[in-house]
Design a protein around this motif. Structure first.
Motif, PDB file in Angstrom:
ATOM      1  N   ASN A 161       0.815  -1.220   0.000  1.00  0.00           N
ATOM      2  CA  ASN A 161       0.000   0.000   0.000  1.00  0.00           C
ATOM      3  C   ASN A 161       0.844   1.263   0.000  1.00  0.00           C
ATOM      4  O   ASN A 161       0.343   2.332  -0.328  1.00  0.00           O
ATOM      5  CB  ASN A 161      -0.933   0.007   1.221  1.00  0.00           C
ATOM      6  CG  ASN A 161      -1.993  -1.071   1.133  1.00  0.00           C
ATOM      7  OD1 ASN A 161      -2.427  -1.421   0.048  1.00  0.00           O
ATOM      8  ND2 ASN A 161      -2.399  -1.599   2.278  1.00  0.00           N
ATOM      9  N   GLU A 162       2.096   1.174   0.369  1.00  0.00           N
ATOM     10  CA  GLU A 162       2.960   2.350   0.466  1.00  0.00           C
ATOM     11  C   GLU A 162       4.012   2.387  -0.638  1.00  0.00           C
ATOM     12  O   GLU A 162       4.837   3.279  -0.660  1.00  0.00           O
ATOM     13  CB  GLU A 162       3.682   2.357   1.823  1.00  0.00           C
ATOM     14  CG  GLU A 162       2.742   2.349   3.018  1.00  0.00           C
ATOM     15  CD  GLU A 162       3.497   2.196   4.322  1.00  0.00           C
ATOM     16  OE1 GLU A 162       4.730   2.046   4.276  1.00  0.00           O
ATOM     17  OE2 GLU A 162       2.855   2.223   5.382  1.00  0.00           O
ATOM     18  N   GLU A 163       3.970   1.427  -1.541  1.00  0.00           N
ATOM     19  CA  GLU A 163       5.080   1.277  -2.465  1.00  0.00           C
ATOM     20  C   GLU A 163       4.676   1.606  -3.892  1.00  0.00           C
ATOM     21  O   GLU A 163       3.548   1.333  -4.313  1.00  0.00           O
ATOM     22  CB  GLU A 163       5.599  -0.153  -2.395  1.00  0.00           C
ATOM     23  CG  GLU A 163       6.958  -0.335  -3.020  1.00  0.00           C
ATOM     24  CD  GLU A 163       7.526  -1.689  -2.663  1.00  0.00           C
ATOM     25  OE1 GLU A 163       8.744  -1.810  -2.614  1.00  0.00           O
ATOM     26  OE2 GLU A 163       6.741  -2.621  -2.439  1.00  0.00           O
ATOM     27  N   TYR A 164       5.625   2.176  -4.633  1.00  0.00           N
ATOM     28  CA  TYR A 164       5.376   2.593  -6.006  1.00  0.00           C
ATOM     29  C   TYR A 164       6.518   2.115  -6.896  1.00  0.00           C
ATOM     30  O   TYR A 164       7.643   1.914  -6.445  1.00  0.00           O
ATOM     31  CB  TYR A 164       5.252   4.117  -6.091  1.00  0.00           C
ATOM     32  CG  TYR A 164       4.078   4.666  -5.309  1.00  0.00           C
ATOM     33  CD1 TYR A 164       2.860   4.894  -5.939  1.00  0.00           C
ATOM     34  CD2 TYR A 164       4.193   4.941  -3.947  1.00  0.00           C
ATOM     35  CE1 TYR A 164       1.774   5.383  -5.225  1.00  0.00           C
ATOM     36  CE2 TYR A 164       3.115   5.415  -3.226  1.00  0.00           C
ATOM     37  CZ  TYR A 164       1.912   5.642  -3.872  1.00  0.00           C
ATOM     38  OH  TYR A 164       0.838   6.113  -3.158  1.00  0.00           O
ATOM     39  N   ILE A 165       6.190   1.950  -8.168  1.00  0.00           N
ATOM     40  CA  ILE A 165       7.202   1.647  -9.172  1.00  0.00           C
ATOM     41  C   ILE A 165       7.410   2.883 -10.036  1.00  0.00           C
ATOM     42  O   ILE A 165       6.438   3.481 -10.524  1.00  0.00           O
ATOM     43  CB  ILE A 165       6.779   0.450 -10.038  1.00  0.00           C
ATOM     44  CG1 ILE A 165       6.924  -0.856  -9.247  1.00  0.00           C
ATOM     45  CG2 ILE A 165       7.601   0.353 -11.304  1.00  0.00           C
ATOM     46  CD1 ILE A 165       6.615  -2.109 -10.030  1.00  0.00           C
ATOM     47  N   ILE A 166       8.670   3.260 -10.212  1.00  0.00           N
ATOM     48  CA  ILE A 166       9.030   4.333 -11.135  1.00  0.00           C
ATOM     49  C   ILE A 166       9.304   3.694 -12.491  1.00  0.00           C
ATOM     50  O   ILE A 166      10.099   2.760 -12.600  1.00  0.00           O
ATOM     51  CB  ILE A 166      10.268   5.112 -10.644  1.00  0.00           C
ATOM     52  CG1 ILE A 166      10.019   5.673  -9.244  1.00  0.00           C
ATOM     53  CG2 ILE A 166      10.610   6.240 -11.622  1.00  0.00           C
ATOM     54  CD1 ILE A 166       8.851   6.615  -9.133  1.00  0.00           C
ATOM     55  N   ILE A 167       8.657   4.202 -13.528  1.00  0.00           N
ATOM     56  CA  ILE A 167       8.756   3.640 -14.872  1.00  0.00           C
ATOM     57  C   ILE A 167       9.486   4.631 -15.768  1.00  0.00           C
ATOM     58  O   ILE A 167       9.015   5.745 -15.975  1.00  0.00           O
ATOM     59  CB  ILE A 167       7.364   3.334 -15.461  1.00  0.00           C
ATOM     60  CG1 ILE A 167       6.556   2.435 -14.516  1.00  0.00           C
ATOM     61  CG2 ILE A 167       7.476   2.697 -16.831  1.00  0.00           C
ATOM     62  CD1 ILE A 167       5.124   2.244 -14.935  1.00  0.00           C
ATOM     63  N   GLY A 168      10.643   4.213 -16.277  1.00  0.00           N
ATOM     64  CA  GLY A 168      11.366   5.035 -17.244  1.00  0.00           C
ATOM     65  C   GLY A 168      11.822   6.375 -16.723  1.00  0.00           C
ATOM     66  O   GLY A 168      12.039   7.307 -17.512  1.00  0.00           O
ATOM     67  N   GLU A 169      11.944   6.498 -15.402  1.00  0.00           N
ATOM     68  CA  GLU A 169      12.351   7.758 -14.772  1.00  0.00           C
ATOM     69  C   GLU A 169      11.424   8.911 -15.143  1.00  0.00           C
ATOM     70  O   GLU A 169      11.810  10.086 -15.093  1.00  0.00           O
ATOM     71  CB  GLU A 169      13.808   8.115 -15.135  1.00  0.00           C
ATOM     72  CG  GLU A 169      14.841   7.162 -14.576  1.00  0.00           C
ATOM     73  CD  GLU A 169      14.804   7.092 -13.054  1.00  0.00           C
ATOM     74  OE1 GLU A 169      14.555   8.122 -12.409  1.00  0.00           O
ATOM     75  OE2 GLU A 169      15.001   5.996 -12.516  1.00  0.00           O
ATOM     76  N   LYS A 170      10.171   8.575 -15.512  1.00  0.00           N
ATOM     77  CA  LYS A 170       9.214   9.614 -15.913  1.00  0.00           C
ATOM     78  C   LYS A 170       7.895   9.513 -15.164  1.00  0.00           C
ATOM     79  O   LYS A 170       7.283  10.528 -14.847  1.00  0.00           O
ATOM     80  CB  LYS A 170       8.939   9.525 -17.419  1.00  0.00           C
ATOM     81  CG  LYS A 170      10.154   9.771 -18.298  1.00  0.00           C
ATOM     82  CD  LYS A 170       9.800   9.602 -19.769  1.00  0.00           C
ATOM     83  CE  LYS A 170      11.017   9.812 -20.651  1.00  0.00           C
ATOM     84  NZ  LYS A 170      10.702   9.632 -22.089  1.00  0.00           N
ATOM     85  N   LEU A 171       7.456   8.286 -14.918  1.00  0.00           N
ATOM     86  CA  LEU A 171       6.126   8.058 -14.370  1.00  0.00           C
ATOM     87  C   LEU A 171       6.215   7.212 -13.112  1.00  0.00           C
ATOM     88  O   LEU A 171       7.191   6.494 -12.895  1.00  0.00           O
ATOM     89  CB  LEU A 171       5.245   7.350 -15.407  1.00  0.00           C
ATOM     90  CG  LEU A 171       5.068   8.052 -16.749  1.00  0.00           C
ATOM     91  CD1 LEU A 171       4.401   7.115 -17.744  1.00  0.00           C
ATOM     92  CD2 LEU A 171       4.262   9.328 -16.593  1.00  0.00           C
ATOM     93  N   ALA A 172       5.158   7.284 -12.302  1.00  0.00           N
ATOM     94  CA  ALA A 172       5.054   6.454 -11.109  1.00  0.00           C
ATOM     95  C   ALA A 172       3.688   5.794 -11.107  1.00  0.00           C
ATOM     96  O   ALA A 172       2.701   6.358 -11.581  1.00  0.00           O
ATOM     97  CB  ALA A 172       5.248   7.293  -9.848  1.00  0.00           C
ATOM     98  N   VAL A 173       3.631   4.572 -10.559  1.00  0.00           N
ATOM     99  CA  VAL A 173       2.365   3.867 -10.433  1.00  0.00           C
ATOM    100  C   VAL A 173       2.406   3.051  -9.148  1.00  0.00           C
ATOM    101  O   VAL A 173       3.464   2.553  -8.748  1.00  0.00           O
ATOM    102  CB  VAL A 173       2.107   2.957 -11.661  1.00  0.00           C
ATOM    103  CG1 VAL A 173       3.164   1.865 -11.769  1.00  0.00           C
ATOM    104  CG2 VAL A 173       0.714   2.352 -11.615  1.00  0.00           C
ATOM    105  N   SER A 174       1.274   2.941  -8.486  1.00  0.00           N
ATOM    106  CA  SER A 174       1.191   2.126  -7.286  1.00  0.00           C
ATOM    107  C   SER A 174       1.543   0.686  -7.628  1.00  0.00           C
ATOM    108  O   SER A 174       1.092   0.140  -8.642  1.00  0.00           O
ATOM    109  CB  SER A 174      -0.228   2.197  -6.714  1.00  0.00           C
ATOM    110  OG  SER A 174      -0.392   1.256  -5.674  1.00  0.00           O
ATOM    111  N   PHE A 175       2.332   0.052  -6.771  1.00  0.00           N
ATOM    112  CA  PHE A 175       2.758  -1.317  -7.027  1.00  0.00           C
ATOM    113  C   PHE A 175       1.565  -2.251  -7.210  1.00  0.00           C
ATOM    114  O   PHE A 175       1.580  -3.156  -8.041  1.00  0.00           O
ATOM    115  CB  PHE A 175       3.639  -1.805  -5.884  1.00  0.00           C
ATOM    116  CG  PHE A 175       4.132  -3.210  -6.055  1.00  0.00           C
ATOM    117  CD1 PHE A 175       5.269  -3.474  -6.788  1.00  0.00           C
ATOM    118  CD2 PHE A 175       3.444  -4.275  -5.498  1.00  0.00           C
ATOM    119  CE1 PHE A 175       5.722  -4.769  -6.966  1.00  0.00           C
ATOM    120  CE2 PHE A 175       3.886  -5.574  -5.665  1.00  0.00           C
ATOM    121  CZ  PHE A 175       5.024  -5.814  -6.404  1.00  0.00           C
ATOM    122  N   LYS A 176       0.515  -2.044  -6.443  1.00  0.00           N
ATOM    123  CA  LYS A 176      -0.640  -2.949  -6.508  1.00  0.00           C
ATOM    124  C   LYS A 176      -1.390  -2.833  -7.833  1.00  0.00           C
ATOM    125  O   LYS A 176      -2.214  -3.702  -8.148  1.00  0.00           O
ATOM    126  CB  LYS A 176      -1.588  -2.686  -5.336  1.00  0.00           C
ATOM    127  CG  LYS A 176      -2.208  -1.305  -5.320  1.00  0.00           C
ATOM    128  CD  LYS A 176      -3.043  -1.125  -4.059  1.00  0.00           C
ATOM    129  CE  LYS A 176      -3.644   0.280  -3.994  1.00  0.00           C
ATOM    130  NZ  LYS A 176      -4.425   0.473  -2.759  1.00  0.00           N
TER     131      LYS A 176
END
Length: 260
Positions: A161-176
């Motif tokens: 619930n607290e974690e995110y993935i950074i995609i391509g050093e441009k975008l972020a999305v919740s891990f779930k």
């Protein structure tokens, strides 16, 4: 020399192996499902990196709870019994490599511990599992939790619930919200004004190519192609614009537009 004593349960029994501690970067129980249709069972997540999951050869439906992180991959095991300092009994180096002796070469030594034998595993022989299971928290017995491996080595626990993935050093999305991470070679190239191709994953999904990388991160109705995927924590900020609101993730390394 220090070793981790491990067990791997599978449909035909239980394998006891040991891994030299110096080879292990860390330990995690964080798993991201892979694309089994092209032979990728999944990834262990440790230190903001993805490591492909491997295991002992020729195991039928092994059960994984922990992953030992080595330099190039993550070794899946059911349990880590103990960390000990010992001198293994070496296996002779003159074992023939034919006449059915190939299997013995997977082990360099044995460790006798509390009436059990643990084989020092040669990780050169690891293989991608063709079928395997991940032990869910509901499968843990209270005894398992009480005996869960304790070590001074960093053990990565995360709250999704607290974690995110950074995609391509441009975008972020919740891990779930990440449904899968696929190899980019399955992408069909078809350039439009908005997208760069598509993949067939449960349904046909458009793909945005961020940097020509080797992964495609799949969220609900879209894929992002990139070489740069990492985990982070941060604060969600909402910014009012003329068209409404935009949401960003504030992290120690910068600000990223958040995919809702």
């Amino acid at each position: 020399m220090k070793y981790y004593l491990c067990e791997i349960e599978h449909d035909n029994g239980n394998v006891r192996i040991s891994i030299q501690k110096d080879l292990v970067i860390g330990i995690t129980d964080k798993f991201l499902k892979g694309h089994e249709e092209v032979g990728i069972f999944g990834f262990a997540i440790y230190g903001q990196q993805l490591y492909p999951v491997v295991t002992h050869t020729n195991l039928n439906n092994p059960l994984f709870k922990f992953f030992l992180i080595l330099r190039e991959f993550a070794l899946g095991v059911t349990r880590i019994v103990e960390e000990i300092d010992t001198t293994p009994i070496p296996v002779t180096h003159t074992i023939p490599h034919d006449r059915g002796f190939e299997k013995v070469a997977e082990y360099s030594a044995v460790i006798l511990h509390k009436e059990n034998i643990y084989y020092v595993y040669n990780t050169y022989f690891v293989q991608l599992p063709t079928n395997a299971r991940i032990m869910e928290r509901s499968m843990f017995s209270s005894a398992d939790e009480n005996q869960e491996f304790k070590s001074n080595q960093e053990h990565a626990h995360f709250s999704i619930n607290e974690e995110y993935i950074i995609i391509g050093e441009k975008l972020a999305v919740s891990f779930k919200k990440v449904k899968n991470i696929l190899p980019s070679n399955i992408m069909i190239h078809f350039k439009t004004d908005e997208f760069d191709g598509f993949v067939d994953y449960e349904k046909v999904l458009p793909v945005k190519d961020l940097d020509g990388g080797k992964f495609i991160v799949i969220i609900e109705n879209l894929g992002y192609r990139t070489d740069n995927i990492r985990l982070t924590f941060g604060n969600v900020l909402t910014h009012k614009t003329a068209d409404g609101f935009e949401t960003y993730l504030e992290t120690p390394s910068g600000m990223y537009k958040l995919i809702e």
